[in-house]
Scaffold this motif. Structure first.
Motif, PDB file in Angstrom:
ATOM      1  N   GLY A 182     106.998 -37.820  12.825  1.00 56.48           N
ATOM      2  CA  GLY A 182     106.638 -39.120  12.248  1.00 56.48           C
ATOM      3  C   GLY A 182     105.792 -39.986  13.162  1.00 56.48           C
ATOM      4  O   GLY A 182     105.194 -40.972  12.713  1.00 56.48           O
ATOM      5  N   ALA A 183     105.729 -39.619  14.433  1.00 61.17           N
ATOM      6  CA  ALA A 183     104.994 -40.454  15.401  1.00 61.17           C
ATOM      7  C   ALA A 183     103.510 -40.492  15.042  1.00 61.17           C
ATOM      8  O   ALA A 183     102.936 -39.481  14.657  1.00 61.17           O
ATOM      9  N   GLY A 184     102.934 -41.681  15.161  1.00 55.68           N
ATOM     10  CA  GLY A 184     101.518 -41.808  14.847  1.00 55.68           C
ATOM     11  C   GLY A 184     100.716 -42.128  16.095  1.00 55.68           C
ATOM     12  O   GLY A 184      99.860 -41.365  16.535  1.00 55.68           O
ATOM     13  N   GLU A 185     101.079 -43.254  16.683  1.00 58.16           N
ATOM     14  CA  GLU A 185     100.312 -43.752  17.815  1.00 58.16           C
ATOM     15  C   GLU A 185     100.817 -43.150  19.141  1.00 58.16           C
ATOM     16  O   GLU A 185     100.038 -42.706  19.978  1.00 58.16           O
ATOM     17  N   LYS A 186     102.158 -43.161  19.301  1.00 57.01           N
ATOM     18  CA  LYS A 186     102.695 -42.659  20.578  1.00 57.01           C
ATOM     19  C   LYS A 186     104.037 -41.966  20.400  1.00 57.01           C
ATOM     20  O   LYS A 186     104.794 -42.275  19.475  1.00 57.01           O
TER      21      LYS A 186
ATOM     22  N   ALA B  72      99.765 -33.935  19.781  1.00 57.71           N
ATOM     23  CA  ALA B  72      98.806 -34.326  20.828  1.00 57.71           C
ATOM     24  C   ALA B  72      97.382 -34.027  20.375  1.00 57.71           C
ATOM     25  O   ALA B  72      96.471 -34.850  20.564  1.00 57.71           O
ATOM     26  N   LEU B  73      97.194 -32.873  19.749  1.00 56.12           N
ATOM     27  CA  LEU B  73      95.848 -32.502  19.282  1.00 56.12           C
ATOM     28  C   LEU B  73      95.348 -33.441  18.187  1.00 56.12           C
ATOM     29  O   LEU B  73      94.155 -33.675  18.059  1.00 56.12           O
ATOM     30  N   SER B  74      96.298 -34.003  17.423  1.00 52.72           N
ATOM     31  CA  SER B  74      95.864 -34.901  16.345  1.00 52.72           C
ATOM     32  C   SER B  74      95.762 -36.355  16.805  1.00 52.72           C
ATOM     33  O   SER B  74      95.626 -37.260  15.993  1.00 52.72           O
ATOM     34  N   GLY B  75      95.845 -36.574  18.095  1.00 54.68           N
ATOM     35  CA  GLY B  75      95.534 -37.904  18.641  1.00 54.68           C
ATOM     36  C   GLY B  75      96.723 -38.765  19.031  1.00 54.68           C
ATOM     37  O   GLY B  75      96.550 -39.882  19.516  1.00 54.68           O
ATOM     38  N   THR B  76      97.933 -38.268  18.816  1.00 55.10           N
ATOM     39  CA  THR B  76      99.109 -39.047  19.237  1.00 55.10           C
ATOM     40  C   THR B  76      99.231 -38.965  20.761  1.00 55.10           C
ATOM     41  O   THR B  76      98.988 -37.908  21.343  1.00 55.10           O
ATOM     42  N   ASP B  77      99.574 -40.094  21.362  1.00 54.59           N
ATOM     43  CA  ASP B  77      99.743 -40.129  22.822  1.00 54.59           C
ATOM     44  C   ASP B  77     101.129 -39.552  23.156  1.00 54.59           C
ATOM     45  O   ASP B  77     102.128 -40.257  23.136  1.00 54.59           O
TER      46      ASP B  77
ATOM     47  N   GLY C 134      96.733 -31.573  25.282  1.00 59.26           N
ATOM     48  CA  GLY C 134      96.596 -33.022  25.430  1.00 59.26           C
ATOM     49  C   GLY C 134      97.904 -33.752  25.703  1.00 59.26           C
ATOM     50  O   GLY C 134      97.935 -34.985  25.766  1.00 59.26           O
ATOM     51  N   VAL C 135      98.987 -32.989  25.834  1.00 56.41           N
ATOM     52  CA  VAL C 135     100.274 -33.624  26.161  1.00 56.41           C
ATOM     53  C   VAL C 135     100.232 -34.047  27.634  1.00 56.41           C
ATOM     54  O   VAL C 135      99.784 -33.286  28.488  1.00 56.41           O
ATOM     55  N   LYS C 136     100.671 -35.287  27.886  1.00 54.91           N
ATOM     56  CA  LYS C 136     100.678 -35.773  29.273  1.00 54.91           C
ATOM     57  C   LYS C 136     102.068 -35.524  29.861  1.00 54.91           C
ATOM     58  O   LYS C 136     103.060 -35.975  29.294  1.00 54.91           O
ATOM     59  N   VAL C 137     102.091 -34.822  30.974  1.00 57.16           N
ATOM     60  CA  VAL C 137     103.373 -34.473  31.585  1.00 57.16           C
ATOM     61  C   VAL C 137     103.503 -35.224  32.914  1.00 57.16           C
ATOM     62  O   VAL C 137     102.587 -35.218  33.733  1.00 57.16           O
ATOM     63  N   TYR C 138     104.644 -35.877  33.085  1.00 57.41           N
ATOM     64  CA  TYR C 138     104.888 -36.664  34.297  1.00 57.41           C
ATOM     65  C   TYR C 138     106.135 -36.147  35.010  1.00 57.41           C
ATOM     66  O   TYR C 138     107.073 -35.687  34.367  1.00 57.41           O
TER      67      TYR C 138
END
Lengths: 177, 524
Positions: free
Chosen positions: B371-375, B397-402, B431-435
């Motif tokens: 369900g996440a859109g923006e983040k 991530a590929l569809s633009g969600t942060d 595009g997934v950001k891993v910390y």
């Protein structure tokens, strides 16, 4: 009897030579020294108990920063302990190599007769002397370079510790730390 | 005397430890546990290999029927509803160890080791089913949240409540609040933790519990038989019992090997008077409040809910209590003690485990992710997702969600950590950001999108998804959401981001070990 309702306690084994610096560092995090005692096993270690109010402000930030500080302190300890590790192994290698050449020279003199063995033994001794001199000079250079690197690392660690303590002191409003 | 002292002091040497400071509570519990588990696995492996070789040597005729039976099991695996990873591992196992693979497959099946327990759970659940209120679609929530809430009701009978909640970004804050509320208890206190361990925190809590029990407050505790094995002393258990506290153990460790060993009660629940309830990642042990230093800084999280939502926790606790004690429970006196909070936001307390037919916790996380859109922000100590979850994260991530995942930089179990980091790094190209949180062990289990958040005991791993008893809170509470995202923002500041550039190319040996470890992913 500890009062865990009002205070948090911290028990640390610290190196004596750093005890003054550590008292200030931990002071910046709101810890006050409660007791200090000689370690039973090691004469360069002190066992120190600290205390600070349980309901201290910014506790989470302070705890995280304290872990950073302890990590930086221990990095400093590691740098100091192993500052000349490469030089040590280089000198050890050089000594073994030189001793091997000298042993070879002695063996040639003792167990073989004739001019060729004499020449070979002289060559071996000459090589041993030149190897000792060359490797000595190289080891000295390596020592100096390692010393510089260690000093640089130590300086960075000390700066980092100082920076962390300043930030902690700002949070605890303990400016004299 | 003085001379003796001086001589004794002279005999003491210099410390061989280079560390300038060593916190006295620093333990090697993790190492000891890892070594213990490793030795146990090796012993079992040695036993299996010995038996395997022995069987082949002694009963050569046995190979054909064994092969046929294992083949039948393979067909059963393929037609089962297991996840892809589990299917692949079982197929590999049954093919390689066909001699006894089918036996292992049968005794590892839920029906074999959980069948009787399942029937008892079914009885308990059917007896208490009438206590679940009817589903009322919450007003003023986004369509995503409404769908998630409908799912929770259909999957496990978890209903939304209007409640007041508070998020705690650390174990210290969480337990300070728990202790403050425990002191106010008047009727009952229910506590359920995976780990309950002797220490400063336990003493602080136990003092209050003993006092309250003596004052007539009903105090019940459930601890897990594996998580709390060897951590809570008999002396402290006696102390609690003498004060009138009822303490029970879920699935105590048996002396023989059993697949039921893998069934653990990983829930974290505190219910006070049916008015206040807590859950989160923290167990009742010193490391969770950073009183004990085990893996650097211990980052954890928890949540408190007030109001009728507490009933959700009470019901989950009492059902487990009934299962553990095998005594029929009267739920009514403990439910409906707190009304709906009209100005509160929607909250759904949920639980998961073998007692539910659906993988509820996985469903909750997957719904939030989808369900996440923006983040979409995730904090988890272990990252061993199944293929569905990994693909979903990559697609988002590929569809633009942060999409951001926060992992620890200091591992508690190196073998799980190795697989976790590897799994996370595989998502970076999408595009997934891993910390990684520096010098810290992240134990928080939080999944949040711009619409909602889930906080609880559920890790993103196959154990939490399919084997363990878990619980959590799903909410769209604005105050909680603000606190969750503020916690994420503060955490990102002290993290190092792993990129394709700085994730060093792994050695062949490392890749080989990680591949082998993946075979044990369902156990991680």
């Amino acid at each position: 009897m500890r009062d865990y309702e009002r205070y948090d306690y911290l028990y640390a084994a610290i190196k004596k030579r750093s005890s003054v610096r550590l008292k200030d560092c931990y002071g910046a995090f709101g810890w006050e020294v409660l007791s200090r005692a000689e370690d039973d096993r090691y004469d360069d270690v002190l066992n120190v108990a600290f205390r600070r109010p349980h309901a201290i402000e910014h506790k989470d930030e302070l705890q995280l920063m304290q872990v950073y500080m302890e990590s930086a302190l221990n990095d400093l300890g590691k740098t100091e302990r192993y500052a000349h590790k490469k030089t040590f192994f280089a000198v050890l290698g050089a000594c073994l190599f030189t001793m091997g050449l000298i042993a070879a020279g002695i063996c040639l003199l003792l167990f073989f007769n004739g001019t060729p063995s004499l020449i070979c033994s002289v060559v071996a001794f000459s090589l041993a002397v030149s190897a000792a001199v060359t490797l000595g000079i190289l080891s000295h250079k390596l020592y100096k370079r390692e010393d510089e690197v260690a000093k640089e690392k130590a300086k960075r660690a000390i700066d980092e510790i100082g920076d962390i303590c300043k930030r902690a002191a700002a949070l605890t409003e303990n400016d004299d730390a | 005397m003085r001379k003796e002292k001086i001589t004794a002091r002279r005999e003491r040497g210099r410390s061989p430890d280079y560390r300038i400071v060593k916190i006295r509570t620093e333990g090697k519990v993790g190492v000891a546990k890892t070594v213990f588990i490793g030795v146990l696995i090796l012993l079992q492996l040695a036993l299996v290999i010995t038996l395997y070789v022995g069987f082949i040597a002694a009963f050569r005729w046995y190979m054909l029927p064994a092969f046929i039976l294992s083949l039948i099991c393979c067909l059963h695996v393929l037609s089962s509803d297991k996840n892809g990873q589990e299917k692949a591992i079982w197929l590999l196992f049954l093919t390689v160890f066909y001699y006894f693979g089918f036996i292992a497959y049968i005794i590892a099946s839920d029906k074999f080791f959980f069948g009787r327990a399942q029937k008892r759970y079914e009885k308990i659940y059917s007896r208490s089913a009438h206590l679940i209120p009817a589903y009322m679609p919450p007003e003023g929530v986004s369509p995503q949240v409404e769908r998630d809430m409908k799912y929770l009701y259909e999957a496990g009978g978890f209903v939304p409540y209007r409640a007041r909640s508070e998020y705690f970004p650390s174990g210290a804050k969480f337990f300070d609040d728990v202790i403050k509320e425990l002191k106010k208890a008047e009727k009952f206190i229910f506590i359920e933790f995976f780990i309950i361990s002797d220490g400063v925190l336990f003493n602080r809590v136990a003092d209050i519990l003993c006092r309250k029990a003596r004052e007539g407050v009903e105090v019940r505790i459930i601890r897990d038989g594996f998580g709390s094995h060897g951590t809570l002393s008999g002396k402290n258990i006696r102390r609690l019992k003498e004060a009138g506290v009822k303490i029970n153990c879920f699935n105590p460790l048996p002396l023989h090997f059993s697949f039921a060993l893998n069934l653990r009660d990983h829930r974290k629940i505190v219910v006070i008077d049916g008015k206040t309830a807590y859950t989160g990642g923290c167990n009742l042990a010193d490391e969770y409040i950073n009183e004990k230093r085990m893996h650097g800084y211990w980052k954890d999280a928890g949540i408190r809910t007030e109001g009728a939502a507490t009933d959700g926790f009470t019901l989950t606790f009492l059902r487990q209590w009934e299962f553990v004690t095998k005594k029929q429970e009267n739920y009514s006196p403990y439910l409906g003690l707190s009304g709906e909070i009209e100005d509160g936001d929607a909250v759904v307390p949920y639980a998961d485990g073998k007692d539910y037919s659906a993988a509820v916790a996985k469903g909750v996380y997957s719904n939030i992710m989808a369900g996440a859109g923006e983040k979409l922000y995730i904090m988890t100590p272990y990252f061993v997702p199944d293929e569905d979850t990994a693909n979903l994260l990559a697609r988002k991530a590929l569809s633009g969600t942060d999409v951001r995942i926060v992992l620890p930089a200091v591992p508690d179990k190196p073998y799980v950590y190795s697989v976790s980091v590897d799994n996370a790094e595989r998502l970076i190209p999408s595009g997934v950001k891993v910390y990684k949180m520096k010098h810290a062990f992240v134990h928080s289990k939080v999944v949040a999108s711009e619409f909602c958040a889930a906080v609880g005991s559920v890790n993103i791993d196959l154990r939490s998804y399919y084997n363990q008893f878990e619980n959590g809170v799903y909410t769209d509470d604005k105050k909680v959401m603000k606190a969750v995202f503020s916690d994420f923002a503060n955490t990102f500041d002290v993290c190092e981001q792993i990129t394709e550039q700085n994730s060093a190319r792994k050695k062949f040996s490392h890749r080989l070990v990680t591949s082998l470890l993946r075979l044990f992913a369902p156990l991680m």
